[in-house]
Scaffold this active site. Structure first.
Site, mmCIF file in Angstrom:
data_model
loop_
_atom_site.group_PDB
_atom_site.id
_atom_site.type_symbol
_atom_site.label_atom_id
_atom_site.label_comp_id
_atom_site.label_asym_id
_atom_site.label_seq_id
_atom_site.Cartn_x
_atom_site.Cartn_y
_atom_site.Cartn_z
ATOM 1 N N CYS A 257 -2.137 -9.273 13.098
ATOM 2 C CA CYS A 257 -1.127 -9.573 12.066
ATOM 3 C C CYS A 257 -0.202 -10.720 12.463
ATOM 4 O O CYS A 257 0.518 -11.249 11.624
ATOM 5 C CB CYS A 257 -0.313 -8.323 11.745
ATOM 6 S SG CYS A 257 -1.351 -6.912 11.397
ATOM 7 N N HIS B 67 6.323 -9.540 8.448
ATOM 8 C CA HIS B 67 4.992 -8.970 8.225
ATOM 9 C C HIS B 67 5.163 -7.719 7.368
ATOM 10 O O HIS B 67 6.045 -6.891 7.617
ATOM 11 C CB HIS B 67 4.371 -8.617 9.575
ATOM 12 C CG HIS B 67 3.097 -7.851 9.461
ATOM 13 N ND1 HIS B 67 2.073 -8.251 8.631
ATOM 14 C CD2 HIS B 67 2.693 -6.701 10.060
ATOM 15 C CE1 HIS B 67 1.083 -7.378 8.728
ATOM 16 N NE2 HIS B 67 1.434 -6.433 9.581
ATOM 17 N N ASN C 204 -0.661 -4.008 3.331
ATOM 18 C CA ASN C 204 -0.746 -4.734 4.593
ATOM 19 C C ASN C 204 -2.065 -5.519 4.634
ATOM 20 O O ASN C 204 -3.140 -4.926 4.721
ATOM 21 C CB ASN C 204 -0.664 -3.739 5.752
ATOM 22 C CG ASN C 204 -0.713 -4.412 7.115
ATOM 23 O OD1 ASN C 204 -1.010 -5.599 7.223
ATOM 24 N ND2 ASN C 204 -0.431 -3.634 8.154
#
Ligand code: COA
Length: 355
Positions: free
Chosen positions: A142, A282, A312
């Site tokens: 990520c 994020h 996500n």
């Protein structure tokens, strides 16, 4: 004798002064590197929490309260990390008024590349017909987009004639165990892309902070398919080709590492909380984002959130959010922007940008 001694002291003082002037000038003259444009692509199919209620033992209420996610996008069977990356790259090129011929380097951040090899960046390069570009992938989960930006910044600083395309693209649905309620409610598919080049004014990347901690490599992992556990009948039977996660531990580390990275880049940039126009974190969990917002003492409208609509998407969350924030005019020239991420590895990263 005395006169020679004093002369030497004066000469030493002059060279010391000259040395610091050069160093200081070097700092000020550091080539700034800016994001010229940011694009994104999201697949059409929407998977809602109500849909997931029919697939696993979960509820819209649990998912919303524990994660903040309401729906996510899922790629069609024909779509891959490369095809979505190409769409995001085309969006970024079009917004910048550039063509693929203008790109010198393609960096692709992904953990769900089309193949083990070749790199997804080479597939993107082929599809864009970016003939003069060299291309490579990075695997920082990520944090991949910020890692990619940092690599591009350092490259352009040493050769300001280069222009870099960074693509973050993930088809997480291809590594999601749709029977595991702990992970399948979290992830979605999508891609983001940014074009980066030397800046000719004060806009550009200011500070970045990249961290890795391999001690916890096994808390967020796809166990099979690599050289340690090549694909076999057994790995398939044991569902080891899916992303596994120790949710609680990942959560705790994400909060600490993202807070630290964000605080560090903001402090190093000499900014205070009121300077920040937008924090783009994020998008993993609304509770993680809230903890960072509170630590930085930011108001709610200083934080960009699209988690409820997109979930996500690993490396893609930050460029997708940046692209949407720009489309919604939430970022104007001169605004101070903070990016912060956390992912498998563990990796974490923070970056400040003057737009
Ligand atoms: N629906 C309903 N119940 C669920 C569930 C779901 N989708 N997933 C887990 N549960 C249950 C658990 O089985 C557990 O039940 P039990 O108490 O009977 O054992 C209970 O909810 C609590 O589980 P827990 O894992 O402690 O929940 P949590 O509050 O930590 O939330 C996550 C789970 C995954 C949402 C959270 O840990 C998280 O967001 N972690 C970080 C995720 C992340 O950022 N990952 C990527 C990093 S890039």
């Amino acid at each position: 004798m005395g006169r020679v001694f004093y002369k030497q002291i004066i000469l030493n003082f002059i060279s010391f002064f000259e040395y610091w002037s050069i160093i200081g000038e070097g700092e000020n003259m550091k080539q700034k590197v800016k994001l010229v444009s940011v694009g994104h692509y999201l697949p059409e199919k929407i998977l809602t929490n109500a849909d997931l209620e029919k697939m696993v033992d979960t509820s819209d209420e649990w998912i919303t309260q524990r994660t903040g996610i309401k729906e996510r996008r899922i790629a069609s069977s024909g779509e891959t990390a490369a095809t979505m990356g190409v769409m995001a790259a085309k969006d970024a090129l079009q917004k910048a008024g550039l063509s693929a011929d203008d790109i010198d380097i393609i960096i692709c951040a992904t953990i769900t590349g089309d193949y083990q090899t070749p790199s997804t960046s080479c597939l993107i390069q082929k599809e864009l017909a970016a003939k003069k570009a060299f291309a490579f992938d990075i695997s920082a989960a990520c944090s991949g987009f910020i890692y990619g930006l940092d690599i591009a910044e350092k490259y352009i600083a040493s050769d300001p004639s280069k222009r870099v395309l960074i693509v973050a693209t993930e088809k997480l649905s291809s590594v999601t165990d749709w029977k595991d309620r702990v992970t399948c409610v979290l992830f979605g598919d999508g891609a983001g892309a940014a074009i980066v080049e030397a800046s000719n004014d004060s806009s550009g990347i200011l500070r970045s902070e990249l961290n890795s901690n391999g001690d916890n490599y096994d808390l967020l992992i796809i166990k099979a398919g690599g050289s340690k556990n090549p694909a076999s009948q057994l790995t398939l039977e044991q569902s080891q080709h899916f992303l596994e996660m120790q949710g609680n531990e990942v959560f705790k580390n994400a909060v600490t590492d993202m807070k630290n990275a964000a605080v560090k880049v903001v402090e190093c940039s000499g900014w205070n909380k009121d300077d920040i126009k937008l924090l783009i974190p994020h998008q993993a969990n609304i509770r993680i984002i809230e903890a960072i917002r509170k630590r930085l003492k930011l108001k709610k409208d200083q934080v960009y959130i699209n988690l409820h609509k997109i979930g996500n998407t690993s490396a893609s969350t930050i460029p997708i959010a940046l692209s949407q924030a720009l489309e919604e005019s939430r970022i104007q020239k001169g605004d101070k922007i903070v990016l912060v991420s956390f992912g498998a590895g563990f990796t974490s990263a923070g970056m400040t940008i003057e737009w």
